[in-house]
Design a protein around this motif. Structure first.
Motif, short mmCIF file in Angstrom:
data_model
loop_
_atom_site.label_atom_id
_atom_site.label_comp_id
_atom_site.label_asym_id
_atom_site.label_seq_id
_atom_site.Cartn_x
_atom_site.Cartn_y
_atom_site.Cartn_z
N SER A 149 0.84 -1.20 0.00
CA SER A 149 0.00 0.00 0.00
C SER A 149 0.87 1.24 0.00
CB SER A 149 -0.90 0.02 1.24
OG SER A 149 -1.80 -1.04 1.21
N SER A 150 0.34 2.32 -0.55
CA SER A 150 1.04 3.59 -0.53
C SER A 150 0.97 4.18 0.87
CB SER A 150 0.40 4.56 -1.54
OG SER A 150 -0.88 4.96 -1.08
N TRP A 151 1.64 5.29 1.08
CA TRP A 151 1.61 5.93 2.40
C TRP A 151 0.21 6.40 2.76
CZ3 TRP A 151 0.25 11.06 2.94
CH2 TRP A 151 0.23 11.81 1.78
N LYS A 152 -0.68 6.52 1.75
CA LYS A 152 -2.07 6.90 1.99
C LYS A 152 -2.94 5.69 2.33
CE LYS A 152 -2.14 10.78 -1.23
NZ LYS A 152 -2.83 11.31 -2.42
N GLY A 153 -2.36 4.50 2.23
CA GLY A 153 -3.11 3.28 2.51
C GLY A 153 -3.79 2.69 1.30
N GLU A 154 -3.54 3.26 0.12
CA GLU A 154 -4.15 2.74 -1.11
C GLU A 154 -3.23 1.69 -1.74
OE1 GLU A 154 -4.54 6.29 -3.42
OE2 GLU A 154 -6.08 7.11 -2.12
N PRO A 155 -3.80 0.61 -2.27
CA PRO A 155 -2.97 -0.43 -2.89
C PRO A 155 -2.17 0.14 -4.07
CG PRO A 155 -5.24 -1.16 -2.67
CD PRO A 155 -5.22 0.29 -2.31
N LYS A 156 -0.93 -0.30 -4.21
CA LYS A 156 -0.09 0.15 -5.32
C LYS A 156 -0.39 -0.60 -6.61
CE LYS A 156 3.80 1.80 -2.58
NZ LYS A 156 5.25 1.68 -2.32
N PRO A 161 -5.23 -8.92 5.38
CA PRO A 161 -4.71 -7.55 5.48
C PRO A 161 -3.71 -7.46 6.63
CG PRO A 161 -6.88 -7.67 6.48
CD PRO A 161 -6.56 -9.04 5.93
N PHE A 162 -2.61 -6.79 6.40
CA PHE A 162 -1.63 -6.53 7.45
C PHE A 162 -1.74 -5.08 7.85
CE2 PHE A 162 -0.13 -10.53 6.05
CZ PHE A 162 0.55 -11.07 7.12
N SER A 163 -1.80 -4.82 9.15
CA SER A 163 -2.00 -3.46 9.64
C SER A 163 -0.75 -2.92 10.31
CB SER A 163 -3.14 -3.44 10.66
OG SER A 163 -4.33 -3.90 10.07
N SER A 164 -0.63 -1.59 10.23
CA SER A 164 0.46 -0.92 10.94
C SER A 164 0.03 -0.67 12.38
CB SER A 164 0.79 0.40 10.25
OG SER A 164 -0.27 1.31 10.40
N THR A 165 0.93 -0.16 13.18
CA THR A 165 0.61 0.12 14.58
C THR A 165 -0.40 1.27 14.70
OG1 THR A 165 2.53 1.56 14.72
CG2 THR A 165 2.81 -0.71 15.47
N THR A 166 -0.55 2.05 13.63
CA THR A 166 -1.52 3.15 13.66
C THR A 166 -2.89 2.71 13.17
OG1 THR A 166 -0.84 3.87 11.46
CG2 THR A 166 0.27 4.91 13.34
N GLY A 167 -3.02 1.45 12.77
CA GLY A 167 -4.32 0.93 12.37
C GLY A 167 -4.56 0.89 10.87
N GLY A 168 -3.69 1.49 10.08
CA GLY A 168 -3.86 1.47 8.63
C GLY A 168 -3.35 0.17 8.03
N THR A 169 -3.89 -0.19 6.88
CA THR A 169 -3.45 -1.40 6.20
C THR A 169 -2.17 -1.11 5.44
OG1 THR A 169 -5.72 -2.17 5.97
CG2 THR A 169 -4.10 -3.14 4.48
N THR A 170 -1.14 -1.90 5.68
CA THR A 170 0.14 -1.70 5.01
C THR A 170 0.31 -2.61 3.80
OG1 THR A 170 1.22 -3.26 6.50
CG2 THR A 170 1.28 -0.95 7.12
N ASP A 171 -0.17 -3.83 3.90
CA ASP A 171 -0.05 -4.82 2.82
C ASP A 171 -1.30 -5.68 2.78
OD1 ASP A 171 2.61 -3.99 2.59
OD2 ASP A 171 3.40 -5.74 3.62
#
Length: 61
Positions: free
Chosen positions: A11-18, A40-50
């Motif tokens: 995902s981009s830094w905005k959380g959108e898939p690349k 879905p894999f989430s970051s510590t801030t709750g956004g999806t990273t991958d």
């Protein structure tokens, strides 16, 4: 018996898939793979990273 393949969509830094998930799924389906699950894999801030897409197909014996 089945064989499995894992594809990671970052995902981009905005959380959108690349990459376009539907296109990735259709490309693998054309090669005989069936979508098994999406994780879905989430970051510590709750956004999806991958997104991990898991595909399967029958193994040739």
């Amino acid at each position: 018996m089945y064989t499995y393949k894992v594809v990671t969509i970052k995902s981009s830094w905005k959380g959108e898939p690349k990459e376009d998930e539907e296109q990735v799924i259709n490309e693998h389906a054309a090669q005989g793979w069936r979508l098994h699950s999406i994780i879905p894999f989430s970051s510590t801030t709750g956004g999806t990273t991958d997104l991990k897409l898991i595909f399967e197909k029958e193994a040739k014996l």
